[in-house]
Scaffold this motif. Structure first.
Motif, PDB file in Angstrom:
ATOM      1  N   VAL A 151     -10.512 -40.634 -62.598  1.00 44.25           N
ATOM      2  CA  VAL A 151     -10.188 -39.398 -61.729  1.00 44.25           C
ATOM      3  C   VAL A 151      -9.941 -40.151 -60.297  1.00 44.25           C
ATOM      4  O   VAL A 151     -10.378 -41.365 -60.080  1.00 44.25           O
ATOM      5  CB  VAL A 151     -11.628 -38.470 -61.573  1.00 44.25           C
ATOM      6  CG1 VAL A 151     -11.614 -37.849 -62.787  1.00 44.25           C
ATOM      7  CG2 VAL A 151     -12.758 -39.790 -61.298  1.00 44.25           C
ATOM      8  N   ILE A 152      -9.231 -39.490 -59.495  1.00 52.25           N
ATOM      9  CA  ILE A 152      -8.723 -40.041 -58.315  1.00 52.25           C
ATOM     10  C   ILE A 152      -9.115 -39.250 -57.165  1.00 52.25           C
ATOM     11  O   ILE A 152      -8.875 -37.829 -57.319  1.00 52.25           O
ATOM     12  CB  ILE A 152      -7.003 -40.426 -58.284  1.00 52.25           C
ATOM     13  CG1 ILE A 152      -6.795 -41.033 -59.613  1.00 52.25           C
ATOM     14  CG2 ILE A 152      -6.747 -41.079 -57.117  1.00 52.25           C
ATOM     15  CD1 ILE A 152      -7.332 -42.430 -59.727  1.00 52.25           C
ATOM     16  N   ASN A 153      -9.533 -39.747 -55.938  1.00 50.10           N
ATOM     17  CA  ASN A 153      -9.803 -38.959 -54.708  1.00 50.10           C
ATOM     18  C   ASN A 153     -10.924 -38.269 -54.689  1.00 50.10           C
ATOM     19  O   ASN A 153     -11.168 -37.221 -53.760  1.00 50.10           O
ATOM     20  CB  ASN A 153      -8.497 -38.185 -54.198  1.00 50.10           C
ATOM     21  CG  ASN A 153      -7.805 -39.351 -53.584  1.00 50.10           C
ATOM     22  OD1 ASN A 153      -8.077 -40.503 -53.316  1.00 50.10           O
ATOM     23  ND2 ASN A 153      -6.336 -39.004 -53.547  1.00 50.10           N
ATOM     24  N   THR A 154     -11.653 -37.898 -55.798  1.00 47.81           N
ATOM     25  CA  THR A 154     -12.816 -36.986 -56.133  1.00 47.81           C
ATOM     26  C   THR A 154     -13.974 -37.428 -54.950  1.00 47.81           C
ATOM     27  O   THR A 154     -14.664 -36.624 -54.568  1.00 47.81           O
ATOM     28  CB  THR A 154     -13.378 -36.901 -57.242  1.00 47.81           C
ATOM     29  OG1 THR A 154     -13.744 -38.012 -57.986  1.00 47.81           O
ATOM     30  CG2 THR A 154     -12.383 -36.065 -58.161  1.00 47.81           C
ATOM     31  N   ASP A 155     -14.000 -38.641 -54.770  1.00 47.62           N
ATOM     32  CA  ASP A 155     -15.146 -39.261 -53.873  1.00 47.62           C
ATOM     33  C   ASP A 155     -14.693 -39.164 -52.195  1.00 47.62           C
ATOM     34  O   ASP A 155     -15.570 -38.836 -51.546  1.00 47.62           O
ATOM     35  CB  ASP A 155     -15.298 -40.731 -54.254  1.00 47.62           C
ATOM     36  CG  ASP A 155     -13.926 -41.722 -53.857  1.00 47.62           C
ATOM     37  OD1 ASP A 155     -13.073 -40.939 -53.972  1.00 47.62           O
ATOM     38  OD2 ASP A 155     -14.153 -42.684 -53.563  1.00 47.62           O
TER      39      ASP A 155
END
Length: 249
Positions: A151-155
């Motif tokens: 997953v990318i950019n969820t943080d």
């Protein structure tokens, strides 16, 4: 039914319109049959955005407490977690780890897509941490393919400790299925379990571009907290010493 309502009629359209999540490698996920998705864990929103880009239902195991709270709040919480593809850990197995394994094996035997976060907890600093070998045990016992997922950019959207951070476009990258049939019958060998887990984490690292740390995330959080506490105490002591020096003068 509630899962599809939340995904396609309630939460799904809203999240798609606002964040416009992207997916890469979705063709690697089989259209039917059991499969494990091994996912990095950056944010509590991972289990919302990752299933959103898939046509198939993704099921995660969750703490049984999420489904057992009393009152109206508990009922709503149970419906929400159940409706977003989460099922409670089987608590008849003696421990949460054994219960999670039993639940995941049951889901896979029923042809489900089972999502697993090998790190065991969210990364507190965006780095990828050492995987727990539970994912390898599930893979070897279930004898099903495992797909590494990043997953990318969820943080960025929902950082640790915050409900919302700032706007970003989240994404999900699906790697090619990994086959560990060469280790059939060796699910009791801890060295094999570690080797399988490390291979899965290596593929996740390549997909996510994260820096890898050969340390469990939970231990890293504890270490960093202790360091921060020590630095704070040192600063407080230095400030107090400065005050006493001024008084002494």
């Amino acid at each position: 039914m509630l899962y599809w309502f939340l995904k396609y009629l309630a939460l799904g359209p809203l999240l798609r319109v606002i964040f416009r999540p992207f997916a890469e490698g979705l063709e690697n996920v089989p259209s039917e049959g059991p499969v494990i998705l091994a996912v990095n864990h950056l944010s509590y929103s991972d289990w919302l955005f990752m299933p959103l880009v898939m046509p198939r239902r993704v099921t995660f195991v969750a703490k049984a407490e999420y489904f057992e709270a009393p009152g109206v709040k508990g009922w709503l919480q149970k419906k929400f977690f159940g409706g977003t593809g989460q099922v409670p850990i089987d608590r008849t197995s003696g421990s949460s780890a054994a219960g999670a394994l039993k639940t995941q094996l049951r889901l896979l035997s029923e042809g489900e897509v089972c999502g697993i976060f090998p790190e065991g907890t969210r990364s507190h600093d965006g780095r990828l941490y050492r995987g727990r070998t539970g994912v390898a045990r599930v893979v070897l016992e279930a004898k099903v393919p495992v797909i590494p997922v990043a997953v990318i950019n969820t943080d960025v959207i929902a950082p640790p400790g915050k409900v919302f951070g700032r706007f970003a476009k989240p994404g999900v990258r699906f790697g090619e299925p990994l086959d560990f049939s060469r280790y059939e019958g060796l699910e009791g060998d801890r060295f094999i379990l570690r080797a399988v887990t490390d291979e899965i984490m290596y593929e996740i690292m390549n997909l996510s571009g994260q820096e890898y740390v050969d340390l469990y995330a939970q231990d890293a959080k504890k270490r960093d907290k202790e360091r921060a506490d020590a630095e704070r105490k040192a600063e407080e002591k230095a400030a107090a010493d400065e005050v006493w020096d001024e008084i002494a003068e």
